[in-house]
Design a protein around this motif. Structure first.
Motif, PDB file in Angstrom:
ATOM      1  N   LEU A 247       0.866  -1.175   0.000  1.00 50.59           N
ATOM      2  CA  LEU A 247       0.000   0.000   0.000  1.00 50.59           C
ATOM      3  C   LEU A 247       0.903   1.225   0.000  1.00 50.59           C
ATOM      4  CD1 LEU A 247      -2.781  -0.723   2.659  1.00 50.59           C
ATOM      5  CD2 LEU A 247      -2.845  -1.149   0.217  1.00 50.59           C
ATOM      6  N   ILE A 248       0.626   2.167  -0.879  1.00 52.23           N
ATOM      7  CA  ILE A 248       1.394   3.412  -0.909  1.00 52.23           C
ATOM      8  C   ILE A 248       0.786   4.335   0.133  1.00 52.23           C
ATOM      9  CG2 ILE A 248       2.330   5.215  -2.380  1.00 52.23           C
ATOM     10  CD1 ILE A 248       3.023   2.267  -3.143  1.00 52.23           C
ATOM     11  N   ASP A 249       1.480   4.493   1.263  1.00 42.05           N
ATOM     12  CA  ASP A 249       0.925   5.173   2.439  1.00 42.05           C
ATOM     13  C   ASP A 249       1.978   6.100   3.049  1.00 42.05           C
ATOM     14  OD1 ASP A 249      -0.673   5.838   4.621  1.00 42.05           O
ATOM     15  OD2 ASP A 249      -0.110   4.054   5.759  1.00 42.05           O
ATOM     16  N   PRO A 250       2.328   7.199   2.356  1.00 45.37           N
ATOM     17  CA  PRO A 250       3.410   8.058   2.852  1.00 45.37           C
ATOM     18  C   PRO A 250       3.121   8.704   4.204  1.00 45.37           C
ATOM     19  CG  PRO A 250       2.242   9.095   1.012  1.00 45.37           C
ATOM     20  CD  PRO A 250       1.767   7.688   1.083  1.00 45.37           C
ATOM     21  N   ASP A 251       1.841   8.909   4.538  1.00 44.74           N
ATOM     22  CA  ASP A 251       1.492   9.549   5.815  1.00 44.74           C
ATOM     23  C   ASP A 251       1.301   8.545   6.949  1.00 44.74           C
ATOM     24  OD1 ASP A 251       1.519  12.030   4.553  1.00 44.74           O
ATOM     25  OD2 ASP A 251      -0.571  11.818   3.915  1.00 44.74           O
ATOM     26  N   GLY A 252       1.393   7.254   6.644  1.00 43.49           N
ATOM     27  CA  GLY A 252       1.253   6.231   7.682  1.00 43.49           C
ATOM     28  C   GLY A 252      -0.120   6.184   8.299  1.00 43.49           C
ATOM     29  N   THR A 253      -1.163   6.419   7.496  1.00 38.21           N
ATOM     30  CA  THR A 253      -2.524   6.477   8.043  1.00 38.21           C
ATOM     31  C   THR A 253      -3.303   5.171   7.885  1.00 38.21           C
ATOM     32  OG1 THR A 253      -3.252   7.401   5.916  1.00 38.21           O
ATOM     33  CG2 THR A 253      -2.713   8.971   7.677  1.00 38.21           C
ATOM     34  N   ALA A 254      -2.768   4.221   7.147  1.00 36.15           N
ATOM     35  CA  ALA A 254      -3.484   2.958   6.954  1.00 36.15           C
ATOM     36  C   ALA A 254      -3.637   2.237   8.296  1.00 36.15           C
ATOM     37  CB  ALA A 254      -2.738   2.076   5.966  1.00 36.15           C
ATOM     38  N   GLY A 255      -4.847   1.788   8.572  1.00 33.27           N
ATOM     39  CA  GLY A 255      -5.128   1.150   9.850  1.00 33.27           C
ATOM     40  C   GLY A 255      -5.269  -0.361   9.744  1.00 33.27           C
TER      41      GLY A 255
END
Length: 539
Positions: A247-255
């Motif tokens: 998952l491309i998640d640069p802000d680290g928001t994936a839960g």
């Protein structure tokens, strides 16, 4: 006594609705509804009020209830409590208490309750029971929500796998389930599929060393890990990494839900890649079997039947190519085969090949720029490898393949025997070597060799390290030029002069006579062909 009985009755009267409320919350599958029911009951328990709901690390709006004054300071105090309850300072209230919502899956957060004065101990007990029940109900609701989410993820990814959509379908499904851009790469970091916005062009690729370093945490954890703005999972159905999904998640928001979709996607991807690899290995084995049969001399009907099963058109004109590594910068045979395989795809030379005796035989289905193909092989070896190529004459029927294969072997061997640079040698371009190799009466060729080179061959055989015939061949190939011959043989000019003197003495031939030169040159080339044919006889 009467007042004491009345107090007990009042407590029981309060406790019964609390039990009923607990049952309603437990049967509810809606987390917001549970919070609404619990906070709505607070005023009836000692005239308290709810002043905040701090859930999952953030303030939650529950009906009219928002964040209290000095929300950050209050949040820090609540965080320090962990799973415990405890006092919290809230502006405007003498008493404020944070009650945890603890369930089987941990603590979901705290509900902040306040009052102008501290409530009675019994009312505090009732509040504790209320939020214990609310915590259990929320845990139950979240568990059911997770189960529903798992079923939805499973159904969506199973549908993608059943439809045969491959990595692209899996990436699309995970993107739809998570809302994040998704990348699927092979073991080397090449992009196999992308779903969602923002696909980089060109797609970045790191070195093999850097990639191993990036993947090690995911391999060790056997789950998804965060790294370089991505949530990454490794597909490893066996001992070897087959692919990567991220998952491309640069802000680290994936839960948790997004990670769940990723890990389920990774499971499906691992099965898909294992299936693709099994199919590829089966097809490769069948193709190798077909090549082996053709080079060994199978009958036309059997070859046509096997080719038809593979969907391969054997009626086209083919050439057999034989490739081998040079002496410098050699790699493992499997690595050389893979380099040849990739080069055939890039240059579209052909798709049928097999490893034989350390070399690679390729069935080329059209004529190509063979030097371009050889260069592509060297490029696939990292630009530092080495490669020689022998090309047989065209063949149009299955029985022709062994002949073309033998010609390619001979062309390759002559390239090595004559100390030619690493290059492509076509059988049709061998000139006199081709004519000599096609002489049917080997006895006449051997008699010719004995007549002109017999004494020199006997001398070389009796003296270790003697190379008079090879020296004579190089001298004649270079037109009698001392400088060029010495350079080709890596000899000092004086050593070359001494060898030529011995050649004259032993053979009795006059090297300055044109007819003698012609016959000796033809004899040395016949000797070269004989050596080559001894190791690579044409079929």
């Amino acid at each position: 006594m009467t007042s004491s009985i009345n107090g007990v009755r009042e407590q029981l009267a309060t406790f019964r609705p609390l039990l009923a409320l607990s049952m309603v919350m437990t049967t509810s599958g809606n987390e917001d509804e549970i919070l609404r029911l619990a906070t709505a009951a607070v005023p009836s328990l000692g005239r308290c009020r709810t002043t905040g709901a701090y859930l999952d690390g953030a303030w939650r709006q529950v009906g009219p209830i928002g964040a209290p004054p000095e929300a950050d300071l209050v949040a820090a105090r609540i965080q320090s409590l962990g799973d415990r309850n405890g006092p919290v300072l809230v502006e405007g209230y003498d008493w404020s208490w944070a009650f945890p919502l603890v369930g089987l899956r941990g603590n979901a957060g705290h509900i902040l309750v306040s009052r102008e004065t501290e409530p009675e101990e019994y009312h505090q007990f009732l509040l504790t029971v209320l939020f214990q029940q609310a915590g259990a109900a929320m845990a139950n609701a979240r568990l059911h929500a997770l189960e529903r989410r798992i079923i939805a993820i499973h159904d969506r990814l199973t549908a993608a796998a059943a439809a045969g959509e491959g990595p692209t379908g899996i990436a699309t499904a995970v993107h739809e389930l998570s809302g994040y851009p998704v990348a699927i790469e092979d073991r080397y970091g090449n992009l196999l599929a992308w779903a969602g916005p923002g696909c980089p062009d060109p797609y970045p690729k790191v070195s093999a060393t850097q990639r191993d370093k990036l993947l090690k945490p995911a391999v060790r954890s056997a789950g998804a890990v965060r790294s370089n703005g991505r949530l990454t999972a490794v597909s490893q159905p066996g001992h070897q990494v087959e692919g990567v999904i991220a998952l491309i998640d640069p802000d680290g928001t994936a839960g948790e839900s997004e990670q769940l979709a990723l890990e389920h996607g990774n499971t499906v991807l691992a099965l898909e890649l294992a299936h693709q690899r099994a199919l590829a290995e089966t097809e490769l084995r069948l193709r190798r079997d077909l090549v082996e049969e053709l080079l060994a001399g199978t009958d036309a009907e059997s070859a046509a039947s096997r080719a038809h099963a593979l969907g391969y058109d054997l009626s086209r004109r083919h050439r057999v190519l034989v490739l081998t590594q040079g002496r410098r910068h050699r790699v493992e045979p499997d690595a050389f085969f893979r380099a040849v395989q990739k080069a055939t795809r890039i240059t579209q030379v052909g798709s049928l090949m097999v490893t034989r005796a350390g070399n690679v035989a390729v069935l080329a289905d059209t004529d190509h720029n063979w030097e371009q193909f050889r260069t592509a092989v060297v490029d696939q070896l990292g630009g530092h490898g080495s490669c020689r190529v022998g090309v047989g004459a065209p063949c149009t029927d299955p029985p022709d393949f062994p002949r073309s294969h033998g010609q390619a072997q001979l062309a390759l061997k002559l390239q090595v025997t004559t100390h030619a640079p690493e290059q492509v040698t076509k059988f049709e371009d061998l000139g006199v070597y081709q004519l000599l190799s096609e002489i049917a009466d080997i006895g006449s060729l051997e008699s010719f060799l004995h007549r002109w080179l017999g004494s020199l061959l006997d001398y070389d055989a009796s003296k270790d390290g003697s190379q008079l015939v090879e020296t004579l061949a190089s001298y004649l190939d270079n037109g009698g030029n001392y400088e060029a011959t010495a350079k080709a043989l890596i000899l000092h000019r004086n050593t070359l002069r001494y060898r030529l003197k011995r050649i004259r003495e032993i053979s009795g031939h006059d090297l300055s006579d044109p007819d003698t030169q012609f016959n000796l040159h033809l004899a040395t080339r016949s000797w070269t062909v004989t050596l080559a044919m001894a190791e690579a006889p044409p079929a």
